[in-house]
Design a protein around this motif. Structure first.
Motif, short mmCIF file in Angstrom:
data_model
loop_
_atom_site.label_atom_id
_atom_site.label_comp_id
_atom_site.label_asym_id
_atom_site.label_seq_id
_atom_site.Cartn_x
_atom_site.Cartn_y
_atom_site.Cartn_z
N ALA A 47 -11.80 -1.98 -6.19
CA ALA A 47 -11.55 -3.06 -5.46
C ALA A 47 -10.21 -3.88 -5.54
O ALA A 47 -9.67 -4.34 -4.77
N LEU A 48 -10.01 -4.17 -6.88
CA LEU A 48 -8.74 -4.67 -7.33
C LEU A 48 -7.66 -3.83 -6.95
O LEU A 48 -6.54 -4.50 -6.68
N LEU A 49 -7.67 -2.64 -7.13
CA LEU A 49 -6.30 -1.81 -6.52
C LEU A 49 -6.29 -2.17 -5.04
O LEU A 49 -5.22 -2.03 -4.62
N ASN A 50 -7.16 -1.90 -4.30
CA ASN A 50 -7.07 -1.93 -2.86
C ASN A 50 -6.71 -3.23 -2.50
O ASN A 50 -5.90 -3.31 -1.67
N ALA A 51 -7.08 -4.35 -2.96
CA ALA A 51 -6.68 -5.70 -2.65
C ALA A 51 -5.33 -5.85 -3.06
O ALA A 51 -4.34 -6.46 -2.20
N LYS A 52 -4.78 -5.45 -4.21
CA LYS A 52 -3.51 -5.52 -4.60
C LYS A 52 -2.57 -4.79 -3.43
O LYS A 52 -1.54 -5.06 -3.05
N ASN A 53 -3.00 -3.49 -3.16
CA ASN A 53 -2.28 -2.54 -2.16
C ASN A 53 -2.31 -3.18 -0.78
O ASN A 53 -1.10 -3.25 -0.21
N SER A 54 -3.35 -4.00 -0.52
CA SER A 54 -3.44 -4.75 0.86
C SER A 54 -2.44 -5.83 0.89
O SER A 54 -1.80 -6.00 1.80
N ALA A 55 -2.47 -6.61 -0.24
CA ALA A 55 -1.63 -7.77 -0.17
C ALA A 55 -0.02 -7.23 -0.07
O ALA A 55 0.60 -8.09 0.49
N GLU A 56 0.38 -6.33 -0.92
CA GLU A 56 1.69 -5.76 -0.77
C GLU A 56 1.89 -5.31 0.78
O GLU A 56 2.99 -5.39 1.00
N ASN A 57 0.95 -4.61 1.07
CA ASN A 57 1.38 -3.99 2.57
C ASN A 57 1.55 -5.17 3.59
O ASN A 57 2.39 -5.09 4.50
N GLU A 58 0.61 -6.36 3.46
CA GLU A 58 1.06 -7.44 4.34
C GLU A 58 2.11 -8.14 4.18
O GLU A 58 2.91 -8.47 4.99
N LEU A 59 2.40 -8.24 2.69
CA LEU A 59 4.03 -8.56 2.59
C LEU A 59 5.04 -8.07 3.03
O LEU A 59 5.91 -8.55 3.70
N LYS A 60 4.99 -6.62 3.24
CA LYS A 60 5.91 -5.70 3.51
C LYS A 60 5.93 -6.14 5.22
O LYS A 60 7.24 -6.22 5.74
N GLN A 61 4.86 -6.30 5.99
CA GLN A 61 4.80 -6.39 7.31
C GLN A 61 5.36 -7.66 7.70
O GLN A 61 6.16 -7.91 8.60
N VAL A 62 5.12 -8.79 7.01
CA VAL A 62 5.68 -9.95 7.19
C VAL A 62 7.28 -10.01 6.75
O VAL A 62 7.88 -10.62 7.72
#
Length: 319
Positions: A47-62
């Motif tokens: 869950a922690l790794l997925n949350a970090k990856n998700s946050a980084e992907n959202e950051l790239k999209q923004v």
């Protein structure tokens, strides 16, 4: 993993034919608890790794949307500047024509009005684009802050576990070379103590030197109340040949783990709620059982220290 579970079930089935239903149910319950604990830790880590990856992907999209908005804003600004320059040229031309022809003046006035309307439309579009750009910028900053906060918490937990490992290594320096190792991996600290330091063959009574090692470990744990402590007992694959009420290696490994817990509980500064004892029997070897040296390594107590993840869990709920 499935093979291990099947093997474990078969082993339980074999054991159940030799032991009473009560002992069988206790072993089955302990096995289920260990499986659940392993699953919970794996899920938390994933869950922690997925949350970090998700946050980084959202950051790239923004970031991508922000860059596109900047490019669009710059294009509108260039169009605006070109239109304004054209208007200024027409105004100059209008002033010259005003002296010579009323018809030319009328035509020029109409074109001026059209250009003014275009200029106003482009100005409104530029204003809207600037507003969208500002919104994206705020969203980008918010996502960046969340990612930074998540990374900071993870780094802090890792640093705390490193400090804990170093403190334990210093506290147990006297036992180096006596079957004791301290390692840090997967965000946890593992303290492994071979049975030659702790127990006599077939016994779960802790010797004097082993007791001293456990007490010194407990002194460090007392200063770290936010650490979950799992004590695992392990054996080699040689059948248990001792006497008494023990049913086999699994039972022996459980009693040895419980013996370590009892010594740690003697330190009143350690919260008993943080302590868990588990017997793994011969089913989690770290070396081959084909040699005496390998068997010695497998006969061990492993103390697994895990940081509590309440802060990370609360942060993940905000995403």
């Amino acid at each position: 993993m499935i093979k291990k579970i099947v093997f474990a079930v078969l082993t339980l089935t074999l054991v159940s034919s030799c032991v009473s239903p009560k002992i069988y149910k206790e072993l089955e319950s302990k096995y289920a608890n260990l499986k659940q604990e392993n699953r919970t830790l794996s899920e938390e880590n994933e869950a922690l790794l997925n949350a970090k990856n998700s946050a980084e992907n959202e950051l790239k999209q923004v970031q991508l949307a922000y860059d596109e908005a900047v490019a669009e804003r710059d294009k509108l600004q260039a169009d605006y500047n070109a239109t304004k320059s054209n208007l200024d040229n027409l105004k100059a031309s209008y002033s010259a024509l005003e002296k010579n022809s009323s018809a030319a003046i009328a035509a020029n006035s109409q074109k001026n009005r059209e250009l003014l309307a275009q200029l106003e439309a482009k100005g409104q579009a530029l204003s809207a684009e600037n507003a969208r750009l500002e919104k994206l910028k705020r969203e980008l900053e918010d996502r960046s802050n969340r990612v930074a906060e998540l990374e900071s918490l993870i780094a802090a937990k890792e640093a705390a576990m490193t400090a804990l490992k170093n403190a334990i290594s210093r506290a147990l320096t006297d036992f180096e070379g006596k079957g004791l190792t301290v390692e840090q991996r997967d965000g946890k600290v593992y303290v492994s103590m071979e049975n030659k330091l702790l127990f006599s063959s077939g016994s779960w009574a802790v010797g004097a030197e082993g007791r001293r090692a456990v007490q010194q470990l407990g002194a460090v744990l007392a200063d770290n109340p936010d650490i979950a402590v799992l004590i695992e007992g392990h054996t080699d694959n040689a059948p248990y040949m001792g006497s008494g009420n023990l049913s086999g290696n699994w039972d022996l490994s459980t009693k040895r783990a419980t013996a370590i817990v009892k010594i740690l509980k003697e330190n009143s500064a350690i919260n008993p709620e943080n302590l868990t004892a588990a017997g793994r029997g011969e089913y989690a070897p770290i070396a081959t059982n084909e040699t005496a040296e390998g068997k010695a390594k497998n006969r061990r107590i492993e103390v697994v220290l895990t940081p509590k993840l309440d802060e990370l869990s609360n942060l993940l709920k905000e995403y």
